[in-house]
Design an enzyme around this catalytic site. Structure first.
Site, PDB file in Angstrom:
ATOM      1  N   SER A 275       5.910 -10.285  -5.854  1.00  0.00           N
ATOM      2  CA  SER A 275       5.093 -10.561  -4.681  1.00  0.00           C
ATOM      3  C   SER A 275       4.661  -9.249  -4.039  1.00  0.00           C
ATOM      4  CB  SER A 275       5.919 -11.364  -3.674  1.00  0.00           C
ATOM      5  OG  SER A 275       5.278 -11.442  -2.425  1.00  0.00           O
TER       6      SER A 275
ATOM      7  N   TYR B  70      13.561 -13.421   1.507  1.00  0.00           N
ATOM      8  CA  TYR B  70      12.479 -13.413   0.523  1.00  0.00           C
ATOM      9  C   TYR B  70      12.054 -11.982   0.195  1.00  0.00           C
ATOM     10  CZ  TYR B  70       7.840 -14.277  -1.458  1.00  0.00           C
ATOM     11  OH  TYR B  70       6.741 -14.297  -2.275  1.00  0.00           O
TER      12      TYR B  70
END
Length: 105
Positions: A69, A82
């Site tokens: 990501s 995350y």
């Protein structure tokens, strides 16, 4: 999530795990933290590790792609677990170097 033990002809593996919460770090429970790391970090690691063990057999080879990501470099407010899991993607580069056959020079 792991490859079946009898699956022997894979020469490519792609992981793209993604789960997260929208909770400030100070309010994130340990269970939520652990769940995100289990899905976003541990599961792709285990899949890639198992594939690499098969791929390093003589004459096999292959490619492992771990999709992470932009949040490994651009933290997202409320997503500490995350971002931590995605930031740990540096281990994929280390794994790549440690799984490859030794090269001269």
């Amino acid at each position: 999530m792991l490859m079946p033990p009898r699956c022997t002809d894979n020469d490519r593996v792609v992981t793209a795990a993604d789960v997260g919460t929208s909770t400030p770090a100070v309010d994130t429970s340990f269970d939520d933290w652990q769940h995100v790391l289990d899905v976003d970090l541990t599961a792709p690691f285990l899949c890639a590790q198992r594939a690499a063990r098969r791929m390093r057999a003589p004459g096999r080879g292959g490619r492992i792609v771990n999709i992470t990501s932009v949040h490994e470099h651009a933290p997202r407010v409320g997503s500490a677990a995350y971002c931590a899991a995605k930031g740990a993607s540096a281990c994929w580069r280390v794994r790549r170097r440690s799984s490859s056959p030794a090269r001269p020079g």
